[in-house]
Design an enzyme around this catalytic site. Structure first.
Site, PDB file in Angstrom:
ATOM      1  N   ASP A  33      46.216  53.790 -20.516  1.00  0.00           N
ATOM      2  CA  ASP A  33      46.572  55.052 -21.188  1.00  0.00           C
ATOM      3  C   ASP A  33      47.761  55.760 -20.564  1.00  0.00           C
ATOM      4  O   ASP A  33      48.233  56.753 -21.103  1.00  0.00           O
ATOM      5  CB  ASP A  33      45.352  56.001 -21.168  1.00  0.00           C
ATOM      6  CG  ASP A  33      44.210  55.413 -21.962  1.00  0.00           C
ATOM      7  OD1 ASP A  33      43.131  55.213 -21.400  1.00  0.00           O
ATOM      8  OD2 ASP A  33      44.433  55.103 -23.140  1.00  0.00           O
ATOM      9  N   HIS A  67      39.925  53.750 -13.036  1.00  0.00           N
ATOM     10  CA  HIS A  67      39.179  52.931 -14.003  1.00  0.00           C
ATOM     11  C   HIS A  67      37.854  52.519 -13.376  1.00  0.00           C
ATOM     12  O   HIS A  67      37.792  52.261 -12.174  1.00  0.00           O
ATOM     13  CB  HIS A  67      39.982  51.675 -14.370  1.00  0.00           C
ATOM     14  CG  HIS A  67      39.526  51.037 -15.644  1.00  0.00           C
ATOM     15  ND1 HIS A  67      38.463  50.172 -15.682  1.00  0.00           N
ATOM     16  CD2 HIS A  67      39.954  51.182 -16.914  1.00  0.00           C
ATOM     17  CE1 HIS A  67      38.284  49.779 -16.944  1.00  0.00           C
ATOM     18  NE2 HIS A  67      39.162  50.374 -17.706  1.00  0.00           N
TER      19      HIS A  67
HETATM   20  C1  SDX Z   1      39.734  53.761 -20.777  1.00  0.00           C
HETATM   21  O1  SDX Z   1      35.800  51.182 -19.467  1.00  0.00           O
HETATM   22  C2  SDX Z   1      36.876  50.758 -20.035  1.00  0.00           C
HETATM   23  O2  SDX Z   1      37.154  49.563 -20.095  1.00  0.00           O
HETATM   24  C3  SDX Z   1      37.717  51.846 -20.669  1.00  0.00           C
HETATM   25  C4  SDX Z   1      39.060  51.404 -21.225  1.00  0.00           C
HETATM   26  C5  SDX Z   1      38.914  50.510 -22.420  1.00  0.00           C
HETATM   27  O3  SDX Z   1      39.861  49.782 -22.710  1.00  0.00           O
HETATM   28  O4  SDX Z   1      37.866  50.622 -23.122  1.00  0.00           O
HETATM   29  O5  SDX Z   1      39.776  50.736 -20.220  1.00  0.00           O
HETATM   30  C6  SDX Z   1      39.879  52.607 -21.702  1.00  0.00           C
HETATM   31  O6  SDX Z   1      38.888  54.582 -20.989  1.00  0.00           O
HETATM   32  C7  SDX Z   1      40.625  53.822 -19.558  1.00  0.00           C
HETATM   33  C8  SDX Z   1      40.302  55.043 -18.650  1.00  0.00           C
HETATM   34  C9  SDX Z   1      40.947  56.279 -19.275  1.00  0.00           C
HETATM   35  N1  SDX Z   1      40.515  57.505 -18.571  1.00  0.00           N
HETATM   36  C10 SDX Z   1      41.354  58.195 -17.809  1.00  0.00           C
HETATM   37  O7  SDX Z   1      42.501  57.842 -17.534  1.00  0.00           O
HETATM   38  C11 SDX Z   1      40.799  59.522 -17.330  1.00  0.00           C
HETATM   39  C12 SDX Z   1      41.072  59.680 -15.827  1.00  0.00           C
HETATM   40  N2  SDX Z   1      40.284  58.713 -15.096  1.00  0.00           N
HETATM   41  C13 SDX Z   1      38.988  59.162 -14.585  1.00  0.00           C
HETATM   42  O8  SDX Z   1      38.330  60.104 -15.338  1.00  0.00           O
HETATM   43  C14 SDX Z   1      38.145  58.015 -14.031  1.00  0.00           C
HETATM   44  O9  SDX Z   1      38.972  57.237 -13.268  1.00  0.00           O
HETATM   45  C15 SDX Z   1      37.384  57.121 -14.983  1.00  0.00           C
HETATM   46  C16 SDX Z   1      36.539  57.911 -15.930  1.00  0.00           C
HETATM   47  C17 SDX Z   1      38.340  56.276 -15.771  1.00  0.00           C
HETATM   48  C18 SDX Z   1      36.498  56.226 -14.152  1.00  0.00           C
HETATM   49  O10 SDX Z   1      35.507  57.007 -13.641  1.00  0.00           O
HETATM   50  P1  SDX Z   1      34.409  56.406 -12.612  1.00  0.00           P
HETATM   51  O11 SDX Z   1      34.433  54.937 -12.585  1.00  0.00           O
HETATM   52  O12 SDX Z   1      33.119  57.087 -12.911  1.00  0.00           O
HETATM   53  O13 SDX Z   1      34.992  56.795 -11.226  1.00  0.00           O
HETATM   54  P2  SDX Z   1      34.674  58.141 -10.517  1.00  0.00           P
HETATM   55  O14 SDX Z   1      34.871  59.248 -11.495  1.00  0.00           O
HETATM   56  O15 SDX Z   1      33.376  58.027  -9.843  1.00  0.00           O
HETATM   57  O16 SDX Z   1      35.863  58.198  -9.453  1.00  0.00           O
HETATM   58  C19 SDX Z   1      35.706  57.573  -8.218  1.00  0.00           C
HETATM   59  C20 SDX Z   1      36.451  58.513  -7.259  1.00  0.00           C
HETATM   60  C21 SDX Z   1      35.971  59.956  -7.367  1.00  0.00           C
HETATM   61  O17 SDX Z   1      36.167  60.545  -6.096  1.00  0.00           O
HETATM   62  P3  SDX Z   1      34.851  60.693  -5.138  1.00  0.00           P
HETATM   63  O18 SDX Z   1      33.807  61.442  -5.910  1.00  0.00           O
HETATM   64  O19 SDX Z   1      34.448  59.259  -4.809  1.00  0.00           O
HETATM   65  O20 SDX Z   1      35.355  61.459  -3.946  1.00  0.00           O
HETATM   66  O21 SDX Z   1      37.841  58.544  -7.619  1.00  0.00           O
HETATM   67  C22 SDX Z   1      38.204  59.856  -8.021  1.00  0.00           C
HETATM   68  C23 SDX Z   1      36.932  60.607  -8.321  1.00  0.00           C
HETATM   69  O22 SDX Z   1      37.100  61.995  -8.059  1.00  0.00           O
HETATM   70  N3  SDX Z   1      39.011  59.708  -9.238  1.00  0.00           N
HETATM   71  C24 SDX Z   1      40.106  60.390  -9.515  1.00  0.00           C
HETATM   72  C25 SDX Z   1      40.561  59.897 -10.747  1.00  0.00           C
HETATM   73  N4  SDX Z   1      39.724  58.959 -11.194  1.00  0.00           N
HETATM   74  C26 SDX Z   1      38.760  58.848 -10.259  1.00  0.00           C
HETATM   75  N5  SDX Z   1      40.756  61.359  -8.850  1.00  0.00           N
HETATM   76  C27 SDX Z   1      41.870  61.840  -9.436  1.00  0.00           C
HETATM   77  N6  SDX Z   1      42.374  61.427 -10.625  1.00  0.00           N
HETATM   78  C28 SDX Z   1      41.742  60.443 -11.302  1.00  0.00           C
HETATM   79  N7  SDX Z   1      42.224  60.023 -12.469  1.00  0.00           N
END
Ligand code: SDX
Length: 428
Positions: free
Chosen positions: A363, A305
């Site tokens: 989710d 998140h």
């Molecule tokens: C919702 O914003 C909100 O409030 C949203 C929400 C709401 O109520 O409105 O809460 C609802 O959208 C919840 C989130 C649902 N999405 C997912 O579950 C999809 C999977 N999650 C990711 O795509 C990700 O965690 C995000 C999109 C939710 C957050 O992305 P960020 O903040 O841009 O974080 P990032 O992508 O920069 O990740 C930071 C690191 C990265 O590694 P590095 O580049 O630092 O090496 O963490 C890793 C990412 O690769 N990472 C994950 C991961 N999520 C982040 N690695 C594996 N699996 C994951 N799910």
């Protein structure tokens, strides 16, 4: 008393005002930065940017706290109901008994949609994704409800707000019925919001539909958990669309379009599809390895998140609701739940997820619950949109009523070609 921050820029410097909220991080007010220094700030994902001032929802990502108008989400979910949460988000206070009765009366009597709306649905393919239908049908509401599109009129703003909250469940149920080839079921004023939604989705003309109170309570709680969440991507979309003066129906349609993405509201559908793809506990290590592999775009859906670097408080309640629904339906040893719980256990003890502070989000368990309630995965994000409509509309209303509100118009860091002269085709 506001403090100030000094920004040193080579031989130049800028004095910036620090502002404090009720709780949470202070902000550096940079509104005059460009005027005074000719510089922009740069923050493409808005990881360090407060886009507005708001009184609606507060999140502490490190502590895993979510407050709506100051009330913790777990208290609202356990002691209140969705329409009470809608009132709270819209008006800022929990309703008295008479305020609640009046609000429920008005929402209940706005649940029908213009009969001609049903003709929109026949224009879609039956196998259209229900989110495509929702984007189209919610946007089309502005073609029917001209008398609540003048955003400068407080009465019309409130009518549009009530209409949005009341009609999105009806449009969502119609999208589901159209998708499965069953006749539309009209809303019923004798049912609660959640009961009415389940009835419109699962009743058929041939026999009475029995409301299961445990399932209706679970549906209501799922709506509460998804109602609002500060300045997430879809809410920011609604605010930006609304800042141009677009009508509320068009703004909510824009929010639905943004929510559809798998990184945002589409994650509940993607998370269930991922659990089904994993299929059994013994394949979990393979997917954990893929999630850690920089060269593999795969991510654990329902994990991580932007704000929560702790357990999403909604996920805990969602997990408890999931168990309640499965128990009520007598679903023992659901393979998807077994995979989900083992995946959660492994991930929460894995160095990669611990170091990156990746926890289950709202989710992760919602998909299993919604599937058990009888919804197909294609309807999961639609349900999210139904619940989030009140958050979008409350945030939109707060923005419109902000006397300092202006059109949102970010700038950029330009890295394209410098000015150059046109070349005729023979000289290229
Ligand atoms: C919702 O914003 C909100 O409030 C949203 C929400 C709401 O109520 O409105 O809460 C609802 O959208 C919840 C989130 C649902 N999405 C997912 O579950 C999809 C999977 N999650 C990711 O795509 C990700 O965690 C995000 C999109 C939710 C957050 O992305 P960020 O903040 O841009 O974080 P990032 O992508 O920069 O990740 C930071 C690191 C990265 O590694 P590095 O580049 O630092 O090496 O963490 C890793 C990412 O690769 N990472 C994950 C991961 N999520 C982040 N690695 C594996 N699996 C994951 N799910």
């Amino acid at each position: 008393m506001n403090q100030s921050a000094k920004l040193a820029l080579g031989d130049k410097s800028a004095e910036l005002t620090l502002r404090s909220g009720t709780i949470g991080p202070d902000v550096v007010d940079i509104a005059s930065l460009y005027k005074n220094t000719g510089l922009f700030t740069y923050d493409p994902g808005f990881t360090s940017t407060a886009s507005c001032e708001s009184k609606i929802t507060y999140i502490d990502g490190d502590e895993g706290v979510l407050l709506h108008r100051g009330y913790p989400i777990d208290q609202l979910a356990e002691r209140g109901d969705f329409l009470e949460t809608c009132y709270l988000l819209l008006y800022g206070e929990l309703p008295t008994a008479s305020e609640r009765a009046d609000f429920v009366y008005h929402v209940t009597r706005h649940t029908m949609v213009h009969e001609q709306m049903s003709r929109f649905y026949t224009g879609f393919r039956r196998d259209a994704h229900p989110m495509a239908v929702m984007v189209g049908s919610v946007g089309a509401l502005s073609a029917f409800y001209h008398d609540s599109t003048d955003i400068t009129d407080p009465h019309q703003r409130m009518v549009a707000s009530i209409r949005m909250i009341a009609k999105t469940p009806t449009l969502a149920a119609m999208a589901y019925k159209y998708h499965i080839g069953q006749p539309f079921v009209y809303p019923r004023n004798d049912l609660s919001y959640a009961e009415n939604f389940l009835h419109m989705c699962f009743a058929v003309p041939c026999e009475p539909y029995q409301i299961n109170p445990v399932l209706a309570k679970a549906m209501d709680r799922i709506f509460i958990l998804h109602a609002d969440h500060e300045q997430n991507a879809s809410t920011s979309t609604v605010r930006l669309a609304g800042s141009s003066g677009a009508n509320p129906f068009a703004c909510i349609a824009a929010g639905i379009a943004c929510l559809w993405g798998p990184a945002h509201g589409g994650a509940n559908e993607a998370a269930l599809n991922m659990l089904a793809e994993i299929g059994s506990k013994d394949r979990i290590p393979e997917f954990i390895a893929r999630a850690k592999d920089k060269n593999d775009p795969f991510r654990l859906m329902g994990f991580g998140h932007r704000v929560y670097k702790n357990y999403d408080p909604r996920a805990k309640i969602m997990q408890q609701t999931c168990h309640e629904v499965l128990n009520e339906l007598g679903i023992k040893d659901d393979p998807l739940l077994e995979v989900a719980m083992e995946l959660e256990h492994i991930a929460l003890h894995d160095e990669y997820f611990i170091e990156k502070k990746l926890y289950p989000n709202v989710d992760f368990y919602s998909g299993i619950t919604l599937k058990a309630l009888g919804f197909p995965t294609t309807m999961f994000t639609v349900l999210f949109a139904v619940a989030r409509t009140v958050g979008w509309i409350a945030q939109w209303k707060e923005m419109i009523e902000d006397p300092h509100q202006r059109i949102g118009r970010p700038r950029q860091l330009y890295t394209g070609a410098p000015q150059r002269d046109y070349l005729s085709v023979g000289d290229r």
